[in-house]
Design a protein around this motif. Structure first.
Motif, PDB file in Angstrom:
ATOM      1  N   GLY A 181       0.883  -1.159  -0.063  1.00 23.08           N
ATOM      2  CA  GLY A 181       0.044   0.072   0.010  1.00 23.08           C
ATOM      3  C   GLY A 181       0.783   1.266  -0.048  1.00 23.08           C
ATOM      4  N   MET A 182       2.156   1.014  -0.040  1.00 18.05           N
ATOM      5  CA  MET A 182       2.934   2.457   0.029  1.00 18.05           C
ATOM      6  C   MET A 182       2.695   3.266  -1.341  1.00 18.05           C
ATOM      7  N   CYS A 183       2.584   2.634  -2.591  1.00 19.32           N
ATOM      8  CA  CYS A 183       2.557   3.379  -3.977  1.00 19.32           C
ATOM      9  C   CYS A 183       1.347   4.341  -3.941  1.00 19.32           C
ATOM     10  N   SER A 184       1.279   5.188  -2.996  1.00 21.90           N
ATOM     11  CA  SER A 184       0.085   6.124  -3.027  1.00 21.90           C
ATOM     12  C   SER A 184       0.184   7.149  -3.899  1.00 21.90           C
ATOM     13  N   MET A 185      -0.514   7.467  -4.847  1.00 22.75           N
ATOM     14  CA  MET A 185      -0.214   8.511  -5.807  1.00 22.75           C
ATOM     15  C   MET A 185      -1.753   8.918  -6.313  1.00 22.75           C
ATOM     16  N   PHE A 186      -1.979  10.195  -6.400  1.00 19.82           N
ATOM     17  CA  PHE A 186      -3.247  10.819  -6.843  1.00 19.82           C
ATOM     18  C   PHE A 186      -3.224  10.884  -8.239  1.00 19.82           C
ATOM     19  N   ILE A 187      -4.011  10.022  -9.013  1.00 19.71           N
ATOM     20  CA  ILE A 187      -3.513  10.188 -10.487  1.00 19.71           C
ATOM     21  C   ILE A 187      -5.065  10.880 -11.423  1.00 19.71           C
ATOM     22  N   ASN A 188      -4.817  11.897 -11.990  1.00 24.84           N
ATOM     23  CA  ASN A 188      -5.821  12.321 -12.551  1.00 24.84           C
ATOM     24  C   ASN A 188      -7.149  12.295 -11.797  1.00 24.84           C
ATOM     25  N   GLY A 189      -7.043  12.985 -10.375  1.00 34.27           N
ATOM     26  CA  GLY A 189      -8.063  13.166  -9.587  1.00 34.27           C
ATOM     27  C   GLY A 189      -8.531  11.880  -9.033  1.00 34.27           C
ATOM     28  N   ARG A 190      -7.897  10.737  -9.170  1.00 33.85           N
ATOM     29  CA  ARG A 190      -8.379   9.466  -8.436  1.00 33.85           C
ATOM     30  C   ARG A 190      -7.100   8.612  -7.571  1.00 33.85           C
ATOM     31  N   HIS A 195      -4.702   6.107  -6.794  1.00 35.90           N
ATOM     32  CA  HIS A 195      -4.162   4.912  -7.536  1.00 35.90           C
ATOM     33  C   HIS A 195      -4.565   4.764  -8.988  1.00 35.90           C
ATOM     34  N   GLY A 196      -5.375   6.013  -9.450  1.00 33.91           N
ATOM     35  CA  GLY A 196      -5.218   5.988 -10.949  1.00 33.91           C
ATOM     36  C   GLY A 196      -6.816   5.474 -11.229  1.00 33.91           C
ATOM     37  N   PRO A 197      -6.911   5.494 -12.728  1.00 32.24           N
ATOM     38  CA  PRO A 197      -8.389   5.204 -13.348  1.00 32.24           C
ATOM     39  C   PRO A 197      -8.950   3.878 -13.215  1.00 32.24           C
ATOM     40  N   LEU A 198      -8.220   2.844 -12.736  1.00 30.68           N
ATOM     41  CA  LEU A 198      -8.451   1.517 -12.519  1.00 30.68           C
ATOM     42  C   LEU A 198      -9.207   1.194 -11.212  1.00 30.68           C
ATOM     43  N   LYS A 199     -10.105   0.316 -11.156  1.00 28.92           N
ATOM     44  CA  LYS A 199     -10.840  -0.029  -9.968  1.00 28.92           C
ATOM     45  C   LYS A 199     -10.121  -1.171  -9.484  1.00 28.92           C
ATOM     46  N   GLY A 200      -9.834  -1.473  -7.940  1.00 31.54           N
ATOM     47  CA  GLY A 200      -9.333  -2.331  -7.462  1.00 31.54           C
ATOM     48  C   GLY A 200      -7.801  -2.807  -7.504  1.00 31.54           C
ATOM     49  N   VAL A 201      -7.091  -1.860  -8.103  1.00 32.36           N
ATOM     50  CA  VAL A 201      -5.821  -1.915  -8.016  1.00 32.36           C
ATOM     51  C   VAL A 201      -4.999  -0.907  -7.303  1.00 32.36           C
ATOM     52  N   THR A 202      -3.732  -1.123  -7.048  1.00 33.08           N
ATOM     53  CA  THR A 202      -2.850  -0.095  -6.392  1.00 33.08           C
ATOM     54  C   THR A 202      -1.958   0.694  -7.549  1.00 33.08           C
ATOM     55  N   THR A 203      -1.263   1.641  -7.466  1.00 35.00           N
ATOM     56  CA  THR A 203      -0.514   2.418  -8.075  1.00 35.00           C
ATOM     57  C   THR A 203       0.420   1.551  -9.002  1.00 35.00           C
ATOM     58  N   CYS A 204       1.095   0.681  -8.179  1.00 34.15           N
ATOM     59  CA  CYS A 204       2.242  -0.188  -8.907  1.00 34.15           C
ATOM     60  C   CYS A 204       1.681  -1.376  -9.584  1.00 34.15           C
ATOM     61  N   GLN A 205       0.239  -1.555  -9.625  1.00 33.23           N
ATOM     62  CA  GLN A 205      -0.346  -2.556 -10.603  1.00 33.23           C
ATOM     63  C   GLN A 205      -0.860  -2.026 -11.812  1.00 33.23           C
ATOM     64  N   LEU A 206      -0.918  -0.690 -11.567  1.00 34.28           N
ATOM     65  CA  LEU A 206      -1.383   0.268 -13.155  1.00 34.28           C
ATOM     66  C   LEU A 206      -0.286   0.109 -14.133  1.00 34.28           C
ATOM     67  N   HIS A 207      -0.998  -0.055 -15.284  1.00 36.55           N
ATOM     68  CA  HIS A 207       0.123  -0.101 -16.209  1.00 36.55           C
ATOM     69  C   HIS A 207      -0.229   0.949 -17.429  1.00 36.55           C
ATOM     70  N   MET A 208       0.807   1.244 -18.128  1.00 36.32           N
ATOM     71  CA  MET A 208       0.750   2.600 -19.126  1.00 36.32           C
ATOM     72  C   MET A 208      -0.454   2.123 -20.110  1.00 36.32           C
ATOM     73  N   ARG A 209      -0.937   0.965 -20.433  1.00 35.33           N
ATOM     74  CA  ARG A 209      -1.887   0.853 -21.306  1.00 35.33           C
ATOM     75  C   ARG A 209      -3.182   1.237 -21.081  1.00 35.33           C
TER      76      ARG A 209
END
Length: 251
Positions: free
Chosen positions: A68-77, A79-93
């Protein structure tokens, strides 16, 4: 075959909690869509170091969605745009070529900025230290089947225990409330027989510490549950309220 893209990053840069911060813009070319979001930041930081500039500070450890350390607020959300993932699990695709991505730290009074995208989440540790444990002597470890626990309680306790304490719930809440985090930790123990002897004092102490840390109140908007990478349920907040009310009446 994976494709490459050009990304524009607007990243919050802040030297420490005593100084004001600002957004800085970076162009990151030839980003593979197979990169994780943190790998993309690694590439940016390597370039900044070569250029003699200060790399962007951000938290990371396991990079497996566990710590849970990868705490980034990405485009207003969180961990980013995907549901149920942390930032480290978010991919550039999850982004498109020539996208502009705004990246900020968690913003809450109780989470002061350490540097750039890193915040101090020790407030969560102090909430746990105030009562999120079992201290009574329960004797030697028993056989797993000798202590009956209903499947409903076992499942709900397990679901509450899935909380990784990343703080996305606080970041998502307009009031910067820590109710979802605190209620998950209270529920996890209140649902199991081992946690019953201290359940009243636990609820009183953990809620008091949560308030003392400066977190806001819950107004039931549901943003915390929606953005939680582990899907912690709002029902835990209702359970915590019942635990706290019952403990207050009998204290």
């Amino acid at each position: 075959m994976s494709g490459n893209m050009n990304i524009t990053l607007k990243v919050w840069r802040q030297k420490n909690n005593n100084e004001s911060g600002k957004f800085e813009t970076y162009n990151v070319p030839n980003v593979s869509e197979d990169m994780s979001f943190l790998e993309m930041f690694d590439v940016l930081n390597e370039r900044l170091i070569i250029e003699g500039k200060d790399p962007v500070a951000f938290d990371h450890d396991c990079r497996e969605g566990i710590c849970g350390m990868c705490s980034m607020f990405i485009n207003g959300r969180p961990h980013g745009p995907l549901k149920g993932v942390t930032t480290c699990q978010l991919h550039m695709r999850s982004f498109k070529n020539n996208d502009t991505i705004v990246v900020e730290p968690w913003r809450a009074k109780a989470f002061p900025v350490i540097k750039d995208l890193m915040v101090n989440r020790s407030a969560f540790d102090r909430i746990i230290a105030s009562g999120g444990y079992i201290s009574v002597n329960t004797g030697n470890a028993q056989d797993a089947n000798s202590l009956p626990i209903s499947k409903v309680n076992a499942d709900e306790a397990f679901a509450a225990a899935a909380c990784i304490g990343c703080g996305a719930c606080v970041a998502a809440c307009k009031n910067a409330s820590a109710m979802l985090f605190t209620s998950a930790k209270i529920s996890q123990l209140a649902l199991l027989p081992q946690g019953v002897p201290e359940r009243q004092q636990r609820a009183l102490n953990m809620v008091a510490q949560m308030d003392a840390e400066g977190f806001g109140s819950c107004t039931n908007t549901g943003a915390c549950e929606a953005e939680c990478p582990k899907g912690i349920s709002l029902s835990n907040i209702a359970r915590m309220n019942r635990e706290f009310l019952g403990a207050s009446l009998t204290a």
